[in-house]
Design a protein around this motif. Structure first.
Motif, PDB file in Angstrom:
ATOM      1  N   SER A  93      -0.078  -4.188  -6.767  1.00 32.65           N
ATOM      2  CA  SER A  93      -1.157  -3.397  -6.200  1.00 32.65           C
ATOM      3  C   SER A  93      -2.469  -3.935  -6.782  1.00 32.65           C
ATOM      4  O   SER A  93      -2.536  -5.094  -7.214  1.00 32.65           O
ATOM      5  N   SER A  94      -3.511  -3.120  -6.822  1.00 28.42           N
ATOM      6  CA  SER A  94      -4.773  -3.568  -7.400  1.00 28.42           C
ATOM      7  C   SER A  94      -5.669  -2.367  -7.684  1.00 28.42           C
ATOM      8  O   SER A  94      -5.441  -1.265  -7.192  1.00 28.42           O
ATOM      9  N   GLY A  95      -6.703  -2.615  -8.507  1.00 27.70           N
ATOM     10  CA  GLY A  95      -7.729  -1.625  -8.752  1.00 27.70           C
ATOM     11  C   GLY A  95      -7.300  -0.464  -9.619  1.00 27.70           C
ATOM     12  O   GLY A  95      -6.222  -0.434 -10.212  1.00 27.70           O
ATOM     13  N   GLY A  96      -8.199   0.518  -9.719  1.00 25.01           N
ATOM     14  CA  GLY A  96      -7.946   1.756 -10.423  1.00 25.01           C
ATOM     15  C   GLY A  96      -8.468   1.815 -11.837  1.00 25.01           C
ATOM     16  O   GLY A  96      -8.584   2.899 -12.407  1.00 25.01           O
ATOM     17  N   LEU A  97      -8.803   0.668 -12.430  1.00 27.44           N
ATOM     18  CA  LEU A  97      -9.263   0.685 -13.813  1.00 27.44           C
ATOM     19  C   LEU A  97     -10.663   1.261 -13.925  1.00 27.44           C
ATOM     20  O   LEU A  97     -10.998   1.952 -14.890  1.00 27.44           O
ATOM     21  N   LEU A  98     -11.501   0.960 -12.942  1.00 28.44           N
ATOM     22  CA  LEU A  98     -12.880   1.417 -12.887  1.00 28.44           C
ATOM     23  C   LEU A  98     -13.106   2.134 -11.564  1.00 28.44           C
ATOM     24  O   LEU A  98     -12.395   1.885 -10.589  1.00 28.44           O
ATOM     25  N   PRO A  99     -14.095   3.011 -11.502  1.00 25.46           N
ATOM     26  CA  PRO A  99     -14.386   3.672 -10.219  1.00 25.46           C
ATOM     27  C   PRO A  99     -15.110   2.734  -9.251  1.00 25.46           C
ATOM     28  O   PRO A  99     -16.232   2.978  -8.810  1.00 25.46           O
ATOM     29  N   VAL A 100     -14.436   1.613  -8.940  1.00 28.27           N
ATOM     30  CA  VAL A 100     -14.980   0.573  -8.070  1.00 28.27           C
ATOM     31  C   VAL A 100     -13.989   0.341  -6.935  1.00 28.27           C
ATOM     32  O   VAL A 100     -12.823   0.028  -7.193  1.00 28.27           O
ATOM     33  N   PRO A 101     -14.405   0.472  -5.681  1.00 28.92           N
ATOM     34  CA  PRO A 101     -13.490   0.256  -4.561  1.00 28.92           C
ATOM     35  C   PRO A 101     -13.322  -1.234  -4.277  1.00 28.92           C
ATOM     36  O   PRO A 101     -14.146  -2.055  -4.683  1.00 28.92           O
ATOM     37  N   PRO A 102     -12.246  -1.604  -3.574  1.00 29.74           N
ATOM     38  CA  PRO A 102     -12.088  -3.007  -3.185  1.00 29.74           C
ATOM     39  C   PRO A 102     -13.156  -3.407  -2.179  1.00 29.74           C
ATOM     40  O   PRO A 102     -13.645  -2.568  -1.406  1.00 29.74           O
ATOM     41  N   ALA A 103     -13.497  -4.679  -2.197  1.00 26.60           N
ATOM     42  CA  ALA A 103     -14.491  -5.164  -1.229  1.00 26.60           C
ATOM     43  C   ALA A 103     -13.959  -5.073   0.192  1.00 26.60           C
ATOM     44  O   ALA A 103     -14.705  -4.829   1.134  1.00 26.60           O
ATOM     45  N   HIS A 104     -12.659  -5.266   0.356  1.00 27.17           N
ATOM     46  CA  HIS A 104     -12.014  -5.182   1.662  1.00 27.17           C
ATOM     47  C   HIS A 104     -10.685  -4.461   1.490  1.00 27.17           C
ATOM     48  O   HIS A 104      -9.976  -4.688   0.514  1.00 27.17           O
ATOM     49  N   SER A 105     -10.328  -3.620   2.426  1.00 30.34           N
ATOM     50  CA  SER A 105      -9.040  -2.931   2.365  1.00 30.34           C
ATOM     51  C   SER A 105      -8.330  -2.995   3.715  1.00 30.34           C
ATOM     52  O   SER A 105      -7.707  -2.044   4.152  1.00 30.34           O
ATOM     53  N   ARG A 106      -8.449  -4.154   4.355  1.00 33.25           N
ATOM     54  CA  ARG A 106      -7.780  -4.357   5.638  1.00 33.25           C
ATOM     55  C   ARG A 106      -6.264  -4.403   5.412  1.00 33.25           C
ATOM     56  O   ARG A 106      -5.799  -4.627   4.283  1.00 33.25           O
ATOM     57  N   PRO A 107      -5.458  -4.231   6.462  1.00 33.70           N
ATOM     58  CA  PRO A 107      -4.005  -4.309   6.294  1.00 33.70           C
ATOM     59  C   PRO A 107      -3.582  -5.634   5.663  1.00 33.70           C
ATOM     60  O   PRO A 107      -4.017  -6.705   6.094  1.00 33.70           O
ATOM     61  N   GLY A 108      -2.794  -5.540   4.613  1.00 37.34           N
ATOM     62  CA  GLY A 108      -2.307  -6.730   3.946  1.00 37.34           C
ATOM     63  C   GLY A 108      -3.296  -7.381   3.000  1.00 37.34           C
ATOM     64  O   GLY A 108      -3.087  -8.520   2.576  1.00 37.34           O
ATOM     65  N   ILE A 134       7.263  -6.888  -4.729  1.00 33.14           N
ATOM     66  CA  ILE A 134       7.076  -5.820  -3.752  1.00 33.14           C
ATOM     67  C   ILE A 134       5.592  -5.809  -3.399  1.00 33.14           C
ATOM     68  O   ILE A 134       4.744  -5.650  -4.280  1.00 33.14           O
ATOM     69  N   ALA A 135       5.282  -5.986  -2.127  1.00 37.03           N
ATOM     70  CA  ALA A 135       3.895  -5.943  -1.673  1.00 37.03           C
ATOM     71  C   ALA A 135       3.594  -4.577  -1.088  1.00 37.03           C
ATOM     72  O   ALA A 135       4.474  -3.904  -0.548  1.00 37.03           O
ATOM     73  N   VAL A 136       2.326  -4.173  -1.176  1.00 38.27           N
ATOM     74  CA  VAL A 136       1.917  -2.857  -0.691  1.00 38.27           C
ATOM     75  C   VAL A 136       0.464  -2.950  -0.241  1.00 38.27           C
ATOM     76  O   VAL A 136      -0.272  -3.846  -0.644  1.00 38.27           O
ATOM     77  N   GLY A 137       0.062  -2.034   0.618  1.00 34.83           N
ATOM     78  CA  GLY A 137      -1.342  -1.979   1.024  1.00 34.83           C
ATOM     79  C   GLY A 137      -1.548  -2.163   2.509  1.00 34.83           C
ATOM     80  O   GLY A 137      -1.811  -3.281   2.963  1.00 34.83           O
ATOM     81  N   GLY A 138      -1.398  -1.104   3.288  1.00 34.48           N
ATOM     82  CA  GLY A 138      -1.663  -1.161   4.721  1.00 34.48           C
ATOM     83  C   GLY A 138      -0.665  -1.988   5.497  1.00 34.48           C
ATOM     84  O   GLY A 138      -0.967  -2.450   6.603  1.00 34.48           O
ATOM     85  N   LEU A 139       0.531  -2.166   4.971  1.00 37.21           N
ATOM     86  CA  LEU A 139       1.557  -2.985   5.641  1.00 37.21           C
ATOM     87  C   LEU A 139       2.418  -2.091   6.515  1.00 37.21           C
ATOM     88  O   LEU A 139       3.552  -1.751   6.173  1.00 37.21           O
ATOM     89  N   HIS A 140       1.896  -1.738   7.666  1.00 35.42           N
ATOM     90  CA  HIS A 140       2.541  -0.758   8.532  1.00 35.42           C
ATOM     91  C   HIS A 140       2.989  -1.347   9.868  1.00 35.42           C
ATOM     92  O   HIS A 140       3.757  -0.704  10.580  1.00 35.42           O
TER      93      HIS A 140
END
Length: 331
Positions: free
Chosen positions: A251-266, A284-290
Motif C-alpha cells: 500500500s502507501s501513505g498514512g505516515l503524514l497527513p499528505v494525500p497521494p498526488a494521484h489515486s487513479r485505479p492501480g 498483494i497489490a491494492v488500490g482501486g483494482l476493481h
C-alpha cells in the motif's frame, strides 16, 4: 484462461483464487476490544461471496495501540472466543482467514491513564498530540505484545497473520526516517530503523511456530521527499525474510497527513512490481483494482500475485462470485 480465478499457495495455505478481501475497519468493536455479534455475520457473509482469502480488520495488540476507540483487539485472552466465532464463520465457507495485527503508535487512541507512544516525540497532527518517545522497556513491551497477540490469533483459529507496517502506524513509524529520529540501535540507518520490525517478526515467529504464514503490509511511499521508497521498503522486507514472510501487501501513505498526488485505479501497481522484483516474494497489490481487465493485466504482467479489494466488497459481499464476475469486474 483467467488468472484471477486460478489457485495460489501462501505457504501451506491454498487460496482458491487470487482475490483477497482487504482489511477494512468496521468500527463495531466492544469497549473492551472484543469482537461483537456483528463480526462473524459480516465476515461470514463476505466469505460466502467467493473471495480467496479474507484479512480481518486491523486488530490491536495493546490497549494503548487501538487505532480507534471501537477497534477490536487481541491484547487479552477474553478476545479469543469472539474471534473464534469469526474464523468459524469464514471457515464454514471453505475460505482461509488471516488477521492483521497492529499498534497505532502516535496514531492511537489510548484509554485514560495510558500513554501515547512512538519512536520519537513527533506528532502526527494537532489532534493526536505529541507522543512520548519509547524507552527500551517500552519497545520490549511492544514486541511482546505482538507475540502475545499472535499466540492468541492461533488459538482463535486464524490461518495466518498480517503484520501492519503501513499507513503510519507503529512499525511504519520506526521504518520511516521522517518519524524515526532516534540515535540508538532503533534509529539512524535503514538497518537500525528496521530493527523493531525485525524483532516483532522474530517474536511472532517464535510464538506461532514454523510454517504458520506471516504476511507484511507496507507503505511503499510516504508521498514526500526523504521518506520511504520502494528501495528502502525492500531493504526492510529483506531483513524480515528469515522470519518466513510469505507475502508483502503493498500500500502507501498514512505516515503524514499528505494525500497521494494521484489515486487513479492501480496507482500503486508500479510500487508493487518494484518490491516484488527486488525481494522475490509474492506481492498483494491494492488500490482501486476493481475492473477485471486491470486485475488480469496486473497478474499477467507480473506486477502482483494477488489482488486485494476493499470497499466494493463492503458494499456488495457477493462481488467476487463467478456468476457475477463479468458484471462486477467490467461494470
Amino acid at each position: 484462461m483467467s488468472l484471477t480465478f486460478t489457485p495460489f499457495d501462501l505457504g501451506p495455505v491454498r487460496l482458491k483464487n487470487r482475490l483477497v478481501m482487504a482489511p477494512m475497519q468496521q468500527y463495531r468493536g466492544a469497549p473492551d476490544g472484543s469482537a461483537t455479534a456483528y463480526h462473524p455475520l459480516h465476515y461470514g457473509r463476505c466469505a460466502e461471496g467467493g473471495i480467496g482469502l479474507i484479512v480481518v480488520e486491523s486488530t490491536a495488540v495493546a490497549s494503548n495501540g487501538r487505532l480507534f476507540k471501537d477497534d477490536i483487539g487481541l491484547y487479552a485472552d477474553r478476545h479469543v472466543a469472539p474471534l473464534r466465532a469469526v474464523t468459524d464463520a469464514v471457515h464454514a465457507h471453505g475460505v482461509p482467514v488471516f488477521v492483521q495485527l497492529s499498534h497505532g503508535g502516535r496514531k492511537s487512541h489510548p484509554p485514560p491513564g495510558e500513554r501515547l507512544l512512538a519512536p520519537s516525540a513527533l506528532a502526527f497532527d494537532g489532534d493526536y498530540g505529541v507522543p512520548a518517545s519509547m524507552t527500551p522497556q517500552d519497545i520490549a513491551a511492544a514486541v511482546q505484545d505482538f507475540a502475545d497477540a499472535a499466540r492468541r490469533a492461533v488459538a482463535a483459529g486464524f490461518d495466518g497473520l498480517e503484520l501492519h507496517a503501513a499507513h503510519g502506524y507503529l512499525i511504519h513509524q520506526f521504518l520511516s526516517p521522517l518519524s524515526n529520529r532516534r540515535d540508538d540501535a532503533y534509529g539512524g540507518c535503514g538497518a537500525g530503523r528496521a530493527r523493531f520490525a525485525r524483532e516483532v517478526a522474530e517474536a511472532v515467529r517464535a510464538a506461532v511456530g514454523p510454517g504458520f504464514p506471516l504476511s507484511l503490509r507496507v507503505s511503499a511511499s510516504d508521498y514526500v521527499e526523504s521518506g520511504l521508497t520502494p528501495a528502502l521498503v525492500t531493504e526492510a522486507v529483506e531483513a524480515l525474510q528469515p522470519c518466513g514472510i510469505v507475502a508483502v501487501h503493498v500500500s502507501s501513505g498514512g505516515l503524514l497527513p499528505v494525500p497521494p498526488a494521484h489515486s487513479r485505479p492501480g496507482y500503486q501497481l508500479d510500487w508493487a512490481r518494484q518490491i516484488r522484483e527486488a525481494c522475490g516474494l509474492p506481492v498483494i497489490a491494492v488500490g482501486g483494482l476493481h475492473r477485471r481487465s486491470l486485475i488480469e493485466s496486473a497478474l499477467a504482467d507480473g506486477q502482483a500475485d494477488l489482488i486485494a479489494i476493499g470497499r466494493p466488497i463492503l458494499e456488495r459481499p457477493d462481488f467476487m462470485t463467478d456468476k457475477l464476475a463479468s458484471v462486477a469486474f467490467d461494470g
